[in-house]
Design an enzyme around this catalytic site. Structure first.
Site, PDB file in Angstrom:
ATOM      1  N   GLU A 139       0.808  -1.237   0.000  1.00 16.66           N
ATOM      2  CA  GLU A 139       0.000   0.000   0.000  1.00 16.66           C
ATOM      3  C   GLU A 139       0.833   1.276   0.000  1.00 16.66           C
ATOM      4  O   GLU A 139       0.294   2.352  -0.252  1.00 16.66           O
ATOM      5  CB  GLU A 139      -0.963   0.001   1.197  1.00 16.66           C
ATOM      6  CG  GLU A 139      -0.294   0.276   2.516  1.00 16.66           C
ATOM      7  CD  GLU A 139      -1.141   1.154   3.449  1.00 16.66           C
ATOM      8  OE1 GLU A 139      -2.285   1.475   3.115  1.00 16.66           O
ATOM      9  OE2 GLU A 139      -0.619   1.515   4.502  1.00 16.66           O
ATOM     10  N   ASN A 140       2.134   1.147   0.298  1.00 16.28           N
ATOM     11  CA  ASN A 140       3.016   2.322   0.271  1.00 16.28           C
ATOM     12  C   ASN A 140       4.110   2.193  -0.782  1.00 16.28           C
ATOM     13  O   ASN A 140       5.122   2.896  -0.724  1.00 16.28           O
ATOM     14  CB  ASN A 140       3.686   2.529   1.641  1.00 16.28           C
ATOM     15  CG  ASN A 140       2.699   2.644   2.766  1.00 16.28           C
ATOM     16  OD1 ASN A 140       2.430   1.664   3.464  1.00 16.28           O
ATOM     17  ND2 ASN A 140       2.138   3.822   2.948  1.00 16.28           N
ATOM     18  N   HIS A 200      -4.454   3.206   1.687  1.00 15.56           N
ATOM     19  CA  HIS A 200      -3.924   3.994   0.566  1.00 15.56           C
ATOM     20  C   HIS A 200      -4.159   3.316  -0.789  1.00 15.56           C
ATOM     21  O   HIS A 200      -3.583   3.728  -1.793  1.00 15.56           O
ATOM     22  CB  HIS A 200      -2.421   4.239   0.751  1.00 15.56           C
ATOM     23  CG  HIS A 200      -2.098   5.043   1.962  1.00 15.56           C
ATOM     24  ND1 HIS A 200      -2.673   6.274   2.215  1.00 15.56           N
ATOM     25  CD2 HIS A 200      -1.251   4.809   3.001  1.00 15.56           C
ATOM     26  CE1 HIS A 200      -2.205   6.746   3.365  1.00 15.56           C
ATOM     27  NE2 HIS A 200      -1.342   5.878   3.862  1.00 15.56           N
ATOM     28  N   HIS A 205      -5.548  -4.786   8.085  1.00 19.46           N
ATOM     29  CA  HIS A 205      -4.895  -3.483   7.981  1.00 19.46           C
ATOM     30  C   HIS A 205      -5.619  -2.514   8.903  1.00 19.46           C
ATOM     31  O   HIS A 205      -6.738  -2.077   8.599  1.00 19.46           O
ATOM     32  CB  HIS A 205      -4.949  -3.019   6.525  1.00 19.46           C
ATOM     33  CG  HIS A 205      -4.011  -1.914   6.227  1.00 19.46           C
ATOM     34  ND1 HIS A 205      -2.672  -2.125   5.978  1.00 19.46           N
ATOM     35  CD2 HIS A 205      -4.185  -0.575   6.156  1.00 19.46           C
ATOM     36  CE1 HIS A 205      -2.082  -0.966   5.740  1.00 19.46           C
ATOM     37  NE2 HIS A 205      -2.978  -0.009   5.859  1.00 19.46           N
ATOM     38  N   HIS A 229       3.321   0.247  10.534  1.00 17.94           N
ATOM     39  CA  HIS A 229       4.732   0.250  10.110  1.00 17.94           C
ATOM     40  C   HIS A 229       5.698  -0.053  11.243  1.00 17.94           C
ATOM     41  O   HIS A 229       6.917   0.008  11.057  1.00 17.94           O
ATOM     42  CB  HIS A 229       5.110   1.587   9.431  1.00 17.94           C
ATOM     43  CG  HIS A 229       4.413   1.828   8.134  1.00 17.94           C
ATOM     44  ND1 HIS A 229       4.779   2.817   7.255  1.00 17.94           N
ATOM     45  CD2 HIS A 229       3.360   1.188   7.565  1.00 17.94           C
ATOM     46  CE1 HIS A 229       3.977   2.789   6.190  1.00 17.94           C
ATOM     47  NE2 HIS A 229       3.110   1.814   6.376  1.00 17.94           N
TER      48      HIS A 229
HETATM   49 FE   LIG Z   1       1.291   1.370   5.282  1.00 21.56          FE
HETATM   50 FE   LIG Z   2      -2.121   1.953   5.930  1.00 22.48          FE
END
Ligand SMILES: [Fe+2]
Ligand SMILES: [Fe+2]
Length: 265
Positions: free
Chosen positions: A45-46, A74, A156, A183
């Protein structure tokens, strides 16, 4: 079919930006040699510039050997990926997002005669989702019965409580329930009594020298001044954060091991 096949799964926490992708590229071959996972699943997602995913970065993760990619809040950051989310079954966005929105929430991937169901869920505490992840996973586990030999849930979510609750909710029904989004890896990886491997957060594959991926001076300026600050991905101290899950032929977990590895050490 898969009646006597054990399963080994490597799940990689949120890959952050180019530095995260390069870290995955550098460390994944060695992890494959050492652990011989049947499946590699990566949270992406990042992956694009630190926020969201694009067609190009998704392809890069698949080319690196991801059998499936999970996402999170995201998922829809880059409009150009929407068609790709519809077309590429190996990428999943939260299943409890609106039914008509781009992409899908689960997939079954196959390797060596094993079928792994991969489900992405979004928490509802501090994050947006249109349906309860708890009711959603009940429906999906029913749908996956007979179609997958083992199920991986990527929960998530921001709140540790919501993730712990999800672990208990699916205990005995999923091979693994792994948390993503913060994270930061948590120190609670364990196999729950019903046979589900669980960790509240896997962590990220990206720069530990920043603030959850962002250049630390920029994140600090935001906290110190409350002004608008342009965030860029940190380039300091990249690590790979992952978990390795081993399961038996019935899709029950035998072990979960955290892998927290600096790139370049
Ligand atoms: Fe993330
Ligand atoms: Fe996230």
């Amino acid at each position: 079919m898969a009646e006597s096949l054990a399963v080994k799964l490597l799940f990689v926490g949120d890959v952050v930006g180019g530095i995260g992708r390069r870290t995955l590229a550098a460390l994944l071959p060695g992890l494959r040699d050492r652990h011989r996972p049947d499946f590699v699943v990566v949270n992406g997602e990042n992956a694009a510039g630190g926020v969201g995913i694009t067609r190009k970065t998704a392809r890069e993760l698949l080319d690196l050997g991801a059998d499936a990619i999970t996402l999170g809040n995201h998922a829809y950051r880059h409009r150009e990926v929407y068609d790709f989310l519809d077309q590429e079954p190996r990428i999943v966005r939260p299943a409890n997002y609106p039914k008509g929105s781009p992409g899908r929430g689960h997939v079954v991937v196959e390797a060596g005669g094993r079928r792994l169901g991969v489900v992405n869920l979004s928490g509802q505490v501090y994050l947006e989702a249109v349906r309860s992840p708890f009711a959603e996973i009940d429906a999906l586990l029913a749908e996956l019965r007979g179609r997958a030999d083992a199920v991986l849930v990527d929960m998530h979510a921001e709140a540790t409580s919501e993730k712990v609750a999800m672990g208990w909710h699916v205990d005995g029904r999923a091979l693994a329930c792994v948390g993503t989004h913060t994270h930061i890896p948590t120190a609670d990886a364990r196999v729950l009594p019903g046979g589900t491997a669980y960790v509240t957060d896997v962590g990220m594959t990206g720069p530990r020298g920043g603030v959850i991926g962002v250049k630390r001076e920029q994140a600090l300026e935001r906290f110190l001044t409350l002004t608008q600050v342009r965030f860029e991905t940190s380039d300091e101290d990249p690590w790979l954060n992952a978990v390795l899950v081993e399961g038996d032929a019935n899709g029950r977990a035998l072990s979960i091991e955290q892998l927290l590895l600096p790139n370049g050490a």
